[in-house]
Design an enzyme around this catalytic site. Structure first.
Site, PDB file in Angstrom:
ATOM      1  N   TYR A   1      18.363 -28.966  21.728  1.00 43.16           N
ATOM      2  CA  TYR A   1      17.573 -28.876  20.501  1.00 43.16           C
ATOM      3  C   TYR A   1      17.899 -30.003  19.528  1.00 43.16           C
ATOM      4  O   TYR A   1      17.016 -30.506  18.861  1.00 43.16           O
ATOM      5  CB  TYR A   1      17.794 -27.515  19.815  1.00 43.16           C
ATOM      6  CG  TYR A   1      17.184 -26.383  20.611  1.00 43.16           C
ATOM      7  CD1 TYR A   1      15.843 -26.052  20.467  1.00 43.16           C
ATOM      8  CD2 TYR A   1      17.939 -25.672  21.538  1.00 43.16           C
ATOM      9  CE1 TYR A   1      15.266 -25.038  21.218  1.00 43.16           C
ATOM     10  CE2 TYR A   1      17.366 -24.658  22.294  1.00 43.16           C
ATOM     11  CZ  TYR A   1      16.032 -24.337  22.134  1.00 43.16           C
ATOM     12  OH  TYR A   1      15.463 -23.348  22.885  1.00 43.16           O
TER      13      TYR A   1
ATOM     14  N   HIS B   1      21.252 -13.489  29.772  1.00 41.35           N
ATOM     15  CA  HIS B   1      20.861 -14.103  28.503  1.00 41.35           C
ATOM     16  C   HIS B   1      21.261 -13.149  27.375  1.00 41.35           C
ATOM     17  O   HIS B   1      20.416 -12.624  26.651  1.00 41.35           O
ATOM     18  CB  HIS B   1      19.362 -14.430  28.500  1.00 41.35           C
ATOM     19  CG  HIS B   1      18.961 -15.531  27.552  1.00 41.35           C
ATOM     20  ND1 HIS B   1      18.243 -16.647  27.937  1.00 41.35           N
ATOM     21  CD2 HIS B   1      19.188 -15.693  26.228  1.00 41.35           C
ATOM     22  CE1 HIS B   1      18.039 -17.433  26.883  1.00 41.35           C
ATOM     23  NE2 HIS B   1      18.599 -16.873  25.836  1.00 41.35           N
TER      24      HIS B   1
ATOM     25  N   ASN C   1      20.015 -26.905  27.722  1.00 40.95           N
ATOM     26  CA  ASN C   1      19.261 -26.442  26.558  1.00 40.95           C
ATOM     27  C   ASN C   1      19.526 -27.443  25.449  1.00 40.95           C
ATOM     28  O   ASN C   1      20.654 -27.552  24.956  1.00 40.95           O
ATOM     29  CB  ASN C   1      19.721 -25.052  26.104  1.00 40.95           C
ATOM     30  CG  ASN C   1      19.351 -23.960  27.102  1.00 40.95           C
ATOM     31  OD1 ASN C   1      18.774 -24.238  28.148  1.00 40.95           O
ATOM     32  ND2 ASN C   1      19.690 -22.737  26.762  1.00 40.95           N
TER      33      ASN C   1
ATOM     34  N   GLU D   1      15.697 -25.415  28.287  1.00 38.58           N
ATOM     35  CA  GLU D   1      15.104 -25.143  26.972  1.00 38.58           C
ATOM     36  C   GLU D   1      15.004 -26.432  26.186  1.00 38.58           C
ATOM     37  O   GLU D   1      15.941 -27.237  26.164  1.00 38.58           O
ATOM     38  CB  GLU D   1      15.969 -24.170  26.137  1.00 38.58           C
ATOM     39  CG  GLU D   1      16.010 -22.759  26.656  1.00 38.58           C
ATOM     40  CD  GLU D   1      16.844 -21.821  25.777  1.00 38.58           C
ATOM     41  OE1 GLU D   1      16.997 -22.095  24.561  1.00 38.58           O
ATOM     42  OE2 GLU D   1      17.343 -20.831  26.318  1.00 38.58           O
TER      43      GLU D   1
ATOM     44  N   GLU E   1      23.913 -20.298  27.905  1.00 40.38           N
ATOM     45  CA  GLU E   1      24.600 -20.679  26.666  1.00 40.38           C
ATOM     46  C   GLU E   1      25.832 -19.831  26.380  1.00 40.38           C
ATOM     47  O   GLU E   1      25.973 -19.262  25.297  1.00 40.38           O
ATOM     48  CB  GLU E   1      23.637 -20.621  25.473  1.00 40.38           C
ATOM     49  CG  GLU E   1      22.525 -21.627  25.554  1.00 40.38           C
ATOM     50  CD  GLU E   1      21.759 -21.792  24.240  1.00 40.38           C
ATOM     51  OE1 GLU E   1      22.067 -21.073  23.274  1.00 40.38           O
ATOM     52  OE2 GLU E   1      20.867 -22.646  24.191  1.00 40.38           O
TER      53      GLU E   1
ATOM     54  N   ARG F   1      10.717 -19.748  33.420  1.00 37.45           N
ATOM     55  CA  ARG F   1      12.091 -19.270  33.345  1.00 37.45           C
ATOM     56  C   ARG F   1      12.130 -18.003  32.508  1.00 37.45           C
ATOM     57  O   ARG F   1      11.648 -17.997  31.371  1.00 37.45           O
ATOM     58  CB  ARG F   1      12.980 -20.348  32.702  1.00 37.45           C
ATOM     59  CG  ARG F   1      14.375 -19.862  32.416  1.00 37.45           C
ATOM     60  CD  ARG F   1      15.286 -20.919  31.788  1.00 37.45           C
ATOM     61  NE  ARG F   1      16.566 -20.309  31.504  1.00 37.45           N
ATOM     62  CZ  ARG F   1      17.173 -20.292  30.308  1.00 37.45           C
ATOM     63  NH1 ARG F   1      16.632 -20.920  29.279  1.00 37.45           N
ATOM     64  NH2 ARG F   1      18.313 -19.679  30.158  1.00 37.45           N
TER      65      ARG F   1
END
Ligand code: BGP
Length: 473
Positions: free
Chosen positions: A297, A120, A295, A374, A166, A76
Site C-alpha cells: 500500500y 486472514h 500486500n 493486495e 499479514e 483471492r
C-alpha cells in the site's frame, strides 16, 4: 522497452472472509476473535462490524457473475476457520465447507483461478480462550489440522494458496498497538506469538507438500519498504533498523528460516526475544515458500529516534488527513512524513515507485516469484445520480501501480499476478465502511443497511479494459 505482462499473468482481486461474508452466526459457524472484539465498546470506527458485511455469503453467485463480467482471471478469498471448524478443531461443519465448495466451483466455471488464503485474522474464539491463540504451541497442531482439512477438500481444484495473511501487520496490531484482538501492548508476547505463527506457517507448508504436491503456497506479507528521511548517517541507521525489525524479521524467517542476527541480539539484550526450542529453526528452514505474497500500500520514511523518543502510535482511522502521528521504537527508528509523496485521506503515502522497489528487493534477496496479493486505494466514494461512481483517483492509483509492475517485470521480477484490493467494497477492519476499495460499490444506506446493492464504479469498466488488453490499456 518494457516487457509485456506474461500471458498467464493473473488479473485478480482480493477479499477476506470477515470483511465480506457476513452471516457471522449462520449455518453452524463458530465465533472468531473478531466477532467478539467488535462488540467491545470503542474498538472499531463507530462500532462497525462484519455481522452482515456485504453479505457475500448469501450473494456469492451475484458477486462471481460480476467478476466474470469484469474478466477477472483470479480471485483471492479467505476461508473462515471457525466457519469450517466452529471450535477450532474437532468436528467439521459441513455447511461451512460446502459454501467454499460452491464458491470454488462457481469461480472455476467462469475460468477464474481461486487463490485461497488459509488465515486472514479470524482465529476461532474457542482457541483464543483455551490457550491464547497464537500464544499457545498447541495452535501449531490445530492450525495444521485445519489446513490439512482444506488441502484434502479443495486441493484437487485450488492450486494457489496463501498461508498466513499479514502476520506482521496483524500481530503488531494485536500485541503492540492493542488495536486487533487480543489487544495487548507487550513486546515479549509479540515476539513469542510471532515465533509460534512462523512455526504454524511452516507446518502448513510441510503438509501442503504432501497433500497438494502440484500446488504452490506462500505467505502474504504487508511490505512497506523503508526509506531514510535524509542522507544523515543517523537516518540511514534508522532506515537500516526499520528494514531489519519491520521487514526482514518476517521475510528472512519465511524464506530462510533465520532471524536477522542484529535484531535478535538487540531483543535478547532486552529480554524480548522469543524462546526458540530445539528443532524450531530447522522446521522453519525446511518450509521455504513457493512464492511471496506481497500486500503493498505505501512506503514508510524513517528518521532517528533516541532511546527516550516516541513509541508506537495508532494509525488514522477517521480519514481526516494529517492526523497520523510519528510512530516508532525508541532507540531504533521513528516514521516521518515524506515531503516528496502525496497521501490518501488516511495518510497513506501514494508511491508507485515504492512498489517497484518492493518487487526488486524481494526478488534480489529471496529469489522467489511474487504474487501481488493486495494493492489498492481506500477512499471516500460518492454514489451519484443514476447509480454511478466516478473514482478517477482509484483508476489513477491502480494505473500507476500497474505501470510500476511492468517496470519491475522488465527489471527481472517473476511477477505471477496482481490482485487488487478489493473486488466489492467491504468492511475495513478499523475504518468501518466509509473507507472503500472496491471496483463495485456496495450501497449501505443509513436507513436500510440491508440494501447492499452492487453498483459498478468507473474503475470497474477501466479494469475490464485493462484485463481484456493484457495490461496495455
Ligand atoms: C491489509 C489487510 C486487508 C485490508 C487492507 C486495507 O492490511 O490484509 O484485510 O483491510 O489492508 O486496509 P484498511 O482496511 O485498514 O484500509
Amino acid at each position: 522497452s518494457l516487457r509485456p505482462f506474461p500471458d498467464n499473468f493473473l488479473w485478480g482481486a482480493a477479499s477476506a472472509a470477515y470483511q465480506v461474508e457476513g452471516a457471522f452466526d449462520i449455518d453452524g459457524k463458530g465465533l472468531s476473535v473478531w466477532d467478539v472484539f467488535v462488540r467491545e465498546p470503542g474498538r472499531t470506527f463507530q462500532g462497525s462490524n462484519g455481522d452482515v458485511a456485504v453479505d457475500h455469503y448469501h450473494r456469492m453467485e451475484e458477486d462471481v457473475a460480476l467478476m466474470a463480467e469484469m474478466g477477472l482471471t483470479a480471485y483471492r478469498f479467505s476461508v473462515s476457520w471457525p466457519r469450517v471448524l466452529p471450535q477450532g478443531r474437532g468436528a467439521a461443519n459441513e455447511a461451512g465447507l460446502a459454501f467454499y465448495d460452491r464458491l470454488i466451483d462457481a469461480l472455476l466455471a467462469q475460468g477464474i483461478e481461486p487463490v485461497l488464503t488459509l488465515y486472514h485474522w479470524d482465529m476461532p474464539q474457542a482457541l483464543q480462550d483455551e490457550y491464547g491463540g497464537w500464544e499457545g504451541r498447541r495452535v501449531i497442531d490445530d492450525f495444521g489440522d485445519y489446513c490439512a482439512l482444506l488441502f484434502r477438500r479443495y486441493g484437487d481444484r485450488v492450486k494457489t494458496w496463501v498461508s498466513l495473511n499479514e502476520q506482521n501487520y496483524n500481530l503488531s496490531n494485536a500485541y503492540l498497538l492493542a488495536t486487533h484482538p487480543p489487544a495487548l501492548a507487550d513486546r515479549k508476547r509479540f515476539y513469542a506469538a510471532n515465533h509460534i505463527a512462523f512455526l504454524a506457517n511452516a507446518r502448513a507448508i510441510q503438509l501442503f507438500r504432501q497433500l497438494v504436491p502440484d500446488g504452490r503456497i506462500g505467505p502474504s506479507f504487508a511490505y512497506s519498504p523503508a526509506y531514510p528521511a535524509s542522507c544523515a548517517p543517523a537516518d540511514l541507521l534508522a532506515f537500516d533498523n526499520a528494514e531489519e525489525f519491520t521487514n526482514h524479521w518476517w521475510l528472512d524467517t519465511y524464506c530462510y528460516g533465520r532471524y536477522p542476527q542484529v535484531a535478535l541480539a538487540w531483543l535478547r539484550q532486552r529480554g524480548e526475544a522469543p524462546d526458540i526450542l530445539p528443532g524450531d529453526m530447522a522446521a522453519l528452514a525446511a518450509a521455504k515458500p513457493d512464492f511471496i505474497g506481497l500486500n503493498y500500500y505505501y512506503t514508510l520514511t524513517y528518521t532517528d529516534n533516541p532511546p527516550d523518543g516516541v513509541g508506537l502510535q495508532r494509525i488514522n482511522t477517521t480519514g481526516q488527513k494529517g492526523s497520523t502521528p510519528s510512530s516508532g521504537v525508541p532507540g531504533l527508528y521513528r516514521t516521518t512524513p515524506n515531503p516528496q509523496l502525496e497521501t490518501s485521506n488516511w495518510d497513506w503515502a501514494i508511491d508507485p515507485t515504492g512498489l517497484r522497489i518492493a518487487l526488486r528487493r524481494l526478488t534480489s534477496r529471496y529469489a522467489l516469484p511474487v504474487l501481488i496479493t493486495e494493492n489498492g486505494l481506500g477512499e471516500f466514494d460518492r454514489l451519484e445520480d443514476g447509480d454511478q461512481v466516478h473514482d478517477a483517483y482509484r483508476i489513477d492509483y491502480l494505473r500507476r501501480h500497474l505501470a510500476a509492475c511492468q517496470e519491475a517485470i522488465s527489471d527481472g521480477v517473476a511477477l505471477m499476478g496482481f490482485c487488487a484490493w478489493s473486488f466489492t467494497d467491504i468492511l475495513s477492519w478499523l475504518n468501518g465502511y466509509q473507507k472503500r476499495y472496491g471496483f463495485v460499490y456496495v450501497n449501505r444506506d443509513e436507513t436500510d443497511v440491508r440494501d447492499l446493492r452492487r453498483v459498478r464504479k468507473d474503475s470497474f469498466f477501466w479494469y475490464r479494459r485493462v484485463i481484456a488488453s493484457g495490461g496495455r490499456e
